[in-house]
Write a protein that holds these residues in place. Structure first.
Motif, PDB file in Angstrom:
ATOM      1  N   ILE A 198      -7.290  -2.477  37.075  1.00 54.22           N
ATOM      2  CA  ILE A 198      -6.849  -3.604  37.895  1.00 54.22           C
ATOM      3  C   ILE A 198      -7.609  -4.830  37.432  1.00 54.22           C
ATOM      4  N   THR A 199      -6.869  -5.912  37.214  1.00 57.54           N
ATOM      5  CA  THR A 199      -7.452  -7.148  36.695  1.00 57.54           C
ATOM      6  C   THR A 199      -7.139  -8.310  37.624  1.00 57.54           C
ATOM      7  N   GLN A 200      -8.140  -9.129  37.895  1.00 59.08           N
ATOM      8  CA  GLN A 200      -7.965 -10.376  38.641  1.00 59.08           C
ATOM      9  C   GLN A 200      -7.445 -11.428  37.667  1.00 59.08           C
ATOM     10  N   LYS A 201      -6.287 -12.035  37.992  1.00 61.88           N
ATOM     11  CA  LYS A 201      -5.635 -12.946  37.055  1.00 61.88           C
ATOM     12  C   LYS A 201      -5.702 -14.408  37.479  1.00 61.88           C
ATOM     13  N   GLU A 252      -0.062   2.722  43.256  1.00 56.94           N
ATOM     14  CA  GLU A 252      -0.245   1.379  42.679  1.00 56.94           C
ATOM     15  C   GLU A 252       0.124   0.244  43.627  1.00 56.94           C
ATOM     16  N   ARG A 253       1.353   0.211  44.118  1.00 61.25           N
ATOM     17  CA  ARG A 253       1.804  -0.951  44.881  1.00 61.25           C
ATOM     18  C   ARG A 253       1.086  -1.062  46.221  1.00 61.25           C
ATOM     19  N   LEU A 309      -2.427  -2.355  45.559  1.00 67.72           N
ATOM     20  CA  LEU A 309      -2.406  -3.771  45.195  1.00 67.72           C
ATOM     21  C   LEU A 309      -1.994  -4.654  46.368  1.00 67.72           C
ATOM     22  N   ASP A 334      -3.538 -13.087  42.773  1.00 65.78           N
ATOM     23  CA  ASP A 334      -2.790 -12.452  41.687  1.00 65.78           C
ATOM     24  C   ASP A 334      -3.650 -11.380  41.008  1.00 65.78           C
ATOM     25  N   SER A 345      -3.236  -7.496  38.721  1.00 66.63           N
ATOM     26  CA  SER A 345      -2.293  -6.630  38.015  1.00 66.63           C
ATOM     27  C   SER A 345      -2.939  -5.284  37.748  1.00 66.63           C
ATOM     28  N   LEU A 369      -2.511  -2.146  34.889  1.00 69.75           N
ATOM     29  CA  LEU A 369      -1.885  -1.625  33.673  1.00 69.75           C
ATOM     30  C   LEU A 369      -2.356  -0.197  33.446  1.00 69.75           C
TER      31      LEU A 369
END
Length: 255
Positions: free
Chosen positions: A17-20, A73-74, A77, A246, A248, A250
């Motif tokens: 999980i990445t902070q965008k 996942e969803r 998040l 935001d 994500s 992957l």
């Protein structure tokens, strides 16, 4: 159904999980719980700070059953993005009032079922919690005043019935402020007043009661309100209108 159809049984995967976007990440505990509910043997490693402002970067690494990770996942998040959004908006508001002495408060305008999580996110962003519910503080608002027969009557009745609870009363005019002070109120809620009016009331009260302002303010005008001499600013938007941060996720298969 999609994962059952497309992911071979027993496939393992690694996810990140990445902070965008800039902001404050909060909610890793609940996100991790979601992954554990779907895969009790999942491996989790935090790779970024929680409850701290930063620009971007990795947040969480997850390793486990691929179908389980996709299932979680969803939901994970959704929790993490929403709670991080609350913390981020709170932190931005706290920055706006820095140096003024005013503190940022949340309200009870929370998502049903998520109040404690959202209020924890406010604290992570540097804000403060107001009431948790209707049980931990007396907050006399305009409808209570009307039903009780006035400011003095409402304060007297509340003090008699619940003498040990903190008490705050909403005041819509300077006259109500004076009446509340005369009745012994030590915290006043000043709703939908402009900065000049708030400044005049703060000067008149002169520390005899704590003052909370709410309503009619935005990020752009927040500092003008904070500089009037009030103690607290309550913002319902922290929990009911915070944009999702935001983030994500992957996934890559493990060979």
């Amino acid at each position: 159904m999609t994962s059952l159809a497309t992911v071979p049984d027993g496939t393992r995967a690694r996810a990140q999980i990445t902070q965008k976007a800039p902001g404050v990440v909060f909610g890793l505990d609940v996100a991790e719980l979601v992954f554990r509910r779907c895969d009790p043997d999942v491996r989790l490693a935090r790779t970024g700070p929680e409850a701290q402002w930063r620009e971007r970067g990795p947040v969480l690494e997850i390793e486990g059953d691929a179908r389980a990770l996709l299932t979680a996942e969803r939901t994970a998040l959704n929790f993490l993005g929403h709670l991080s959004g609350v913390a981020t908006l709170t932190a931005a508001c706290v920055r706006e009032v820095d140096g003024t002495g005013a503190k940022i408060l949340d309200t009870r305008k929370t998502t049903p079922g998520l109040r404690l999580l959202e209020k924890a996110a406010v604290v992570a962003g540097g804000g403060h919690n107001h009431r948790i519910g209707l049980f931990d503080e007396i907050l006399i608002k305009e409808n209570h005043i009307a039903m009780a027969g006035g400011v003095t009557a409402a304060i007297g009745a509340a003090r008699e019935r619940f003498p040990d609870l903190p008490l705050e009363i909403e005041c819509e005019t300077a006259e109500q402020v004076r009446e509340a002070l005369a009745a012994g109120a030590t915290r006043l809620l000043l709703d939908n007043m402009d900065p000049p009016t708030l400044r005049a009331i703060a000067e008149e009260v002169a520390g005899r009661a704590q003052l909370e302002a709410s309503g009619g303010m935005s990020r752009e005008t927040l500092r003008a309100y904070a500089e009037t001499g009030i103690d607290w600013i309550s913002i319902g938007a922290l929990t009911h209108s915070a944009p999702t941060l935001d983030l994500s996720l992957l996934l890559e298969p493990l060979r």
